[in-house]
Design a protein around this motif. Sequence first.
Motif, PDB file in Angstrom:
ATOM      1  N   ARG A   1       0.843  -1.227   0.043  1.00 37.58           N
ATOM      2  CA  ARG A   1       0.057   0.171  -0.125  1.00 37.58           C
ATOM      3  C   ARG A   1       0.857   1.178   0.245  1.00 37.58           C
ATOM      4  NH1 ARG A   1      -4.253   0.399   4.777  1.00 37.58           N
ATOM      5  NH2 ARG A   1      -2.706  -0.768   5.432  1.00 37.58           N
ATOM      6  N   GLU A   2       2.025   1.308   0.871  1.00 38.70           N
ATOM      7  CA  GLU A   2       2.714   2.383   0.685  1.00 38.70           C
ATOM      8  C   GLU A   2       3.438   2.770  -0.517  1.00 38.70           C
ATOM      9  OE1 GLU A   2       5.296   2.744   4.291  1.00 38.70           O
ATOM     10  OE2 GLU A   2       3.797   2.031   5.650  1.00 38.70           O
ATOM     11  N   LEU A   3       4.054   1.889  -0.866  1.00 42.46           N
ATOM     12  CA  LEU A   3       4.771   1.839  -2.371  1.00 42.46           C
ATOM     13  C   LEU A   3       3.426   2.228  -3.387  1.00 42.46           C
ATOM     14  CD1 LEU A   3       7.181  -1.395  -2.642  1.00 42.46           C
ATOM     15  CD2 LEU A   3       7.649   1.087  -2.142  1.00 42.46           C
ATOM     16  N   ARG A   4       2.655   1.757  -3.330  1.00 40.32           N
ATOM     17  CA  ARG A   4       1.467   1.998  -4.609  1.00 40.32           C
ATOM     18  C   ARG A   4       0.997   3.543  -4.243  1.00 40.32           C
ATOM     19  NH1 ARG A   4      -2.166  -1.746  -3.757  1.00 40.32           N
ATOM     20  NH2 ARG A   4      -3.457  -0.205  -2.096  1.00 40.32           N
ATOM     21  N   ALA A   5       1.057   3.982  -3.009  1.00 46.22           N
ATOM     22  CA  ALA A   5       0.716   5.457  -2.827  1.00 46.22           C
ATOM     23  C   ALA A   5       1.677   6.406  -3.297  1.00 46.22           C
ATOM     24  CB  ALA A   5       0.233   5.654  -1.382  1.00 46.22           C
TER      25      ALA A   5
END
Length: 79
Positions: free
Chosen positions: A44-48
Amino acid sequence: MSSHRVTLLSRVECHACEQARADVERICGELGVPWEVVDVDGDRELRAEYGDRVPVILVDGDEHGYWSVEEDRLRAALA
């Protein structure tokens, strides 16, 4: 032996990511530099952070470039 490490932030069904992967695989293979592919959609953090501009190339954990591999620049960073 190289002390560098390349990470390619990518996603499935991304044509630019497939091209970047082929470029990174060839360049790192020639230079003996370890590399890995990380799917941004699996984190989720990388995608954001990176989701709208993959592929992203990291050298030693620092952002080196995105959307395409600048071969001369990547080779210089890994020299």
